[in-house]
Each structure stands twice: as structure tokens, then as C-alpha cells.
Design a protein around this motif. Structure first.
Motif, PDB file in Angstrom:
ATOM      1  N   UNK A 115       0.854  -1.194   0.252  1.00  0.00           N
ATOM      2  CA  UNK A 115       0.007  -0.209   0.124  1.00  0.00           C
ATOM      3  C   UNK A 115       0.727   1.409   0.117  1.00  0.00           C
ATOM      4  N   UNK A 116       2.178   1.229  -0.033  1.00  0.00           N
ATOM      5  CA  UNK A 116       3.054   2.306   0.056  1.00  0.00           C
ATOM      6  C   UNK A 116       3.819   2.410  -1.264  1.00  0.00           C
ATOM      7  N   UNK A 117       4.885   1.545  -1.404  1.00  0.00           N
ATOM      8  CA  UNK A 117       5.814   1.364  -2.275  1.00  0.00           C
ATOM      9  C   UNK A 117       7.026   0.558  -2.164  1.00  0.00           C
ATOM     10  N   UNK A 118       7.831   0.701  -3.026  1.00  0.00           N
ATOM     11  CA  UNK A 118       8.937  -0.196  -3.081  1.00  0.00           C
ATOM     12  C   UNK A 118      10.220   0.891  -3.259  1.00  0.00           C
ATOM     13  N   UNK A 119      11.359   0.108  -2.785  1.00  0.00           N
ATOM     14  CA  UNK A 119      12.704   0.871  -2.773  1.00  0.00           C
ATOM     15  C   UNK A 119      13.868  -0.026  -3.246  1.00  0.00           C
ATOM     16  N   UNK A 120      14.802   0.301  -3.995  1.00  0.00           N
ATOM     17  CA  UNK A 120      16.010  -0.359  -4.212  1.00  0.00           C
ATOM     18  C   UNK A 120      17.236   0.221  -3.974  1.00  0.00           C
ATOM     19  N   UNK A 121      18.130   0.154  -2.975  1.00  0.00           N
ATOM     20  CA  UNK A 121      19.244   1.244  -2.704  1.00  0.00           C
ATOM     21  C   UNK A 121      20.515   0.151  -2.879  1.00  0.00           C
ATOM     22  N   UNK A 122      21.267   0.857  -3.698  1.00  0.00           N
ATOM     23  CA  UNK A 122      22.550  -0.049  -4.241  1.00  0.00           C
ATOM     24  C   UNK A 122      23.634   0.658  -4.579  1.00  0.00           C
ATOM     25  N   UNK A 123      24.599   0.390  -5.375  1.00  0.00           N
ATOM     26  CA  UNK A 123      26.180   0.639  -5.420  1.00  0.00           C
ATOM     27  C   UNK A 123      26.727   0.670  -3.864  1.00  0.00           C
ATOM     28  N   UNK A 124      27.315   1.913  -3.411  1.00  0.00           N
ATOM     29  CA  UNK A 124      27.702   1.898  -1.910  1.00  0.00           C
ATOM     30  C   UNK A 124      26.690   2.220  -0.946  1.00  0.00           C
ATOM     31  N   UNK A 125      26.127   1.068  -0.519  1.00  0.00           N
ATOM     32  CA  UNK A 125      24.658   0.936   0.112  1.00  0.00           C
ATOM     33  C   UNK A 125      24.532   1.828   1.034  1.00  0.00           C
ATOM     34  N   UNK A 126      23.523   2.694   1.084  1.00  0.00           N
ATOM     35  CA  UNK A 126      22.995   3.373   2.345  1.00  0.00           C
ATOM     36  C   UNK A 126      21.487   2.628   2.469  1.00  0.00           C
ATOM     37  N   UNK A 127      21.388   1.781   3.663  1.00  0.00           N
ATOM     38  CA  UNK A 127      20.117   1.078   3.778  1.00  0.00           C
ATOM     39  C   UNK A 127      19.038   2.270   4.278  1.00  0.00           C
ATOM     40  N   UNK A 128      19.655   3.386   4.927  1.00  0.00           N
ATOM     41  CA  UNK A 128      18.450   4.216   5.399  1.00  0.00           C
ATOM     42  C   UNK A 128      17.531   4.580   4.223  1.00  0.00           C
ATOM     43  N   UNK A 129      17.957   4.590   3.069  1.00  0.00           N
ATOM     44  CA  UNK A 129      17.014   5.006   2.049  1.00  0.00           C
ATOM     45  C   UNK A 129      15.647   3.954   1.916  1.00  0.00           C
TER      46      UNK A 129
END
Length: 328
Positions: A65-79
């Protein structure tokens, strides 16, 4: 070698500690991924592959009900959690990503993609991502990659997504990963992959969050293994439906669901067993006996299981018939 190693330590330290949004200093998820939404069902998904251990533990994030995120390269997981929170609070994918990028002093090393419940996608590739690094964003999807062998990977992903629109979203995502790998993929090779699918509506319970949640943390062919796991997951959806039918006392429906699962994985003893149980409960004991016998010959524990099903009402045949099954 020592000089190169020292440089990497200094680089990760600088990227990981000099910013307002902390990065995981151990996460080098140079990879390719897709965030997407099924326009028909509203489901949203992330699929990712990398030559890095357990890529799914940091790169892929989603909330029904909200969305999705992909955070990569030098990962900042907080994204991941921060991005989902901003989108849940009403920001579009574009605005949410813009806000977090603006706060991130290490943004030059990031590659991130957001997709919201409306199908709006937004992506960012930092100037210091390792080539080949690129992104393509369109209606209901964004594909992105960095540290690729060639510049053909991202266009191949876009093409695969558009050409496989008749597939269910999860299978469509795997098709995109396969296309990326065939176009050259990660210059370092392959190691892990992940796939998550969430629904179009907010859910009340945490265990309802993911429709599909699969990870291959370490494998010589992670995308092929992810594909295999997805097929198993689909079969067990029928098994779960069969269990629900048993709870409702609808043995014909249970038989139908278990039978479909067994057709998908004919060598799986679990599926064979519950199909045979449903048959016995449906008055087809004689037809079920050869199936029980074959299962017992392969694993005696299933013979013991028969007697344990009577008390909870999962096997509803007579005591004499229970003995007939156990004596096969």
C-alpha cells in the motif's frame, strides 16, 4: 595490493561516516535491479542480483500500500525505511527520493530507485558510481545498474520488462534479471539475488506484508535458483489453499489444490502425501493407498504421521481404515 586495500578502507570510511544519513560501511552492492508495479493488480516489486553476499538483506525494501525501494552501489540502507516512511506520509516517489538525496553527503556514490503505490518511479545514479552505471525510468518501473560489464544491461532490462507484460509481476521481474545477465550483467560475476512483492493496500499484520519474499544469499547461479524458488513458492500457494480448504471441511477443493501443487512438483513427498490424505477424506481411500504406499517406501516417517492426523481431525477415516493405511 596493500595500497589499494588502504584506499578502499579510506573511501568506505569517508562515505560511511561523513554524512547525515549513515551508510553501511560494509555494503558494496554494485548490482542491477528493478522496481516495478503491475498496472492491473497494483502489486509492487523489487528484484535484484549482485556479485555480493546476501544482496537482498540491504538492497530491496517494500511496504504494501506504500511502495518499494532499491538502494545499491555503496549502499545506504536508510533509504529503504526512510523512503517508505516518506511515501506513506504522502510524498511521491520523486519527492521522497529528492529529499533523501539532498540530505546525503555520500550521494555521489549512491544508486537508488523509488516507486510509489501510484506507479510513479524515480531513480538516481551518483556521479561516482562505477561504470557502466545507468538507469531508465518509465510508467510503473525503473531499471538501474552499476559496475556492469557493458552498457547494454539497462536497455535489455527495460526491453524485457515491456515485452513480458502478460506475465505475473514476480515472473516478469525474474525475466528482467535474466535479460540483464544475458546482456553481460555485473562485471565481477554473480553471487546473490532477491525478489520481494507487496500488495496495493496497507495491511494490518506484519506477516501479511509480503506476497513473495525470496532470497538467494550465495549461489553459483543465483537468478536460476531464484526462478526455481519462485516456482516452489507458487506450488506452495496451492498447498496453503488446500490447507484452508481442509480447515473448512471442503475435501473436493482441498484435493483440487493439493493436486495442482503436486502436478507442479511431482517428486515432492509433502505434496503427494496431503493429496492422498485429501483423497482418503473424500472417500477415495482405495485410490489413495498406492500413493501412501509409495511415500512410505521412500520415507517411513510418513507412516507414523498418519496416526498423528486423527486427533486434530486432519484424517477423518475410520480407525480400521487408519490401520489399513499404516499397514501398507
Amino acid at each position: 595490493m596493500k595500497t589499494v586495500f588502504t584506499f578502499l578502507i579510506l573511501l568506505v570510511t569517508a562515505v560511511g561516516y561523513s554524512q547525515n544519513i549513515p551508510a553501511d560501511k560494509s555494503a558494496f552492492a554494485h548490482t542491477f535491479s528493478i522496481v516495478a508495479r503491475d498496472a492491473k493488480t497494483g502489486e509492487m516489486a523489487v528484484a535484484v542480483q549482485s556479485h555480493w553476499f546476501s544482496v537482498g538483506s540491504l538492497v530491496s525494501w517494500g511496504k504494501s500500500g506504500v511502495g518499494v525501494v532499491a538502494t545499491q552501489s555503496f549502499v545506504n540502507p536508510a533509504y529503504g525505511p526512510k523512503g517508505l516512511k516518506l511515501m506513506q506520509d504522502g510524498l511521491s516517489a520523486e519527492k521522497a527520493l529528492e529529499q533523501l538525496i539532498a540530505e546525503d553527503e555520500g550521494k555521489a556514490y549512491r544508486q537508488v530507485a523509488f516507486l510509489d503505490v501510484n506507479g510513479t518511479a524515480s531513480a538516481y545514479t551518483g556521479a561516482k558510481c562505477v561504470i557502466y552505471a545507468d538507469q531508465i525510468t518509465g510508467d510503473n518501473f525503473s531499471v538501474q545498474a552499476n559496475m556492469m560489464l557493458t552498457d547494454k544491461t539497462v536497455p535489455a532490462m527495460e526491453k524485457a520488462f515491456k515485452e513480458n507484460e502478460t506475465l505475473p509481476l514476480a515472473e516478469r521481474m525474474v525475466a528482467v534479471l535474466k535479460a540483464a545477465e544475458q546482456a553481460g550483467g555485473d562485471i565481477r560475476g554473480k553471487q546473490s539475488a532477491a525478489l520481494i512483492v507487496v500488495g496495493p493496500d496497507l495491511v494490518e499484520n506484519p506477516w501479511e506484508e509480503y506476497k513473495i519474499n525470496l532470497r538467494v544469499d550465495d549461489h553459483e547461479n543465483p537468478i536460476e535458483e531464484l526462478d526455481r524458488l519462485l516456482k516452489v513458492a507458487r506450488a506452495y500457494e496451492y498447498m496453503n489453499n488446500g490447507d484452508l480448504a481442509v480447515e473448512a471441511g471442503d475435501m473436493p477443493e482441498a484435493l483440487k489444490q493439493y493436486g495442482t501443487a503436486e502436478t507442479m512438483f511431482p517428486d515432492n513427498l509433502e505434496m503427494k502425501f496431503w493429496k492422498a490424505v485429501a483423497m482418503a477424506n473424500d472417500g477415495q481411500l482405495e485410490e489413495a493407498k498406492p500413493i501412501f504406499k509409495s511415500i512410505f517406501e521412500q520415507n517411513e516417517n510418513w507412516r507414523e504421521m498418519i496416526g498423528r492426523l486423527v486427533k486434530p481431525g486432519l484424517l477423518t477415516v475410520s480407525e480400521e481404515q487408519v490401520k489399513e493405511i499404516q499397514n501398507l
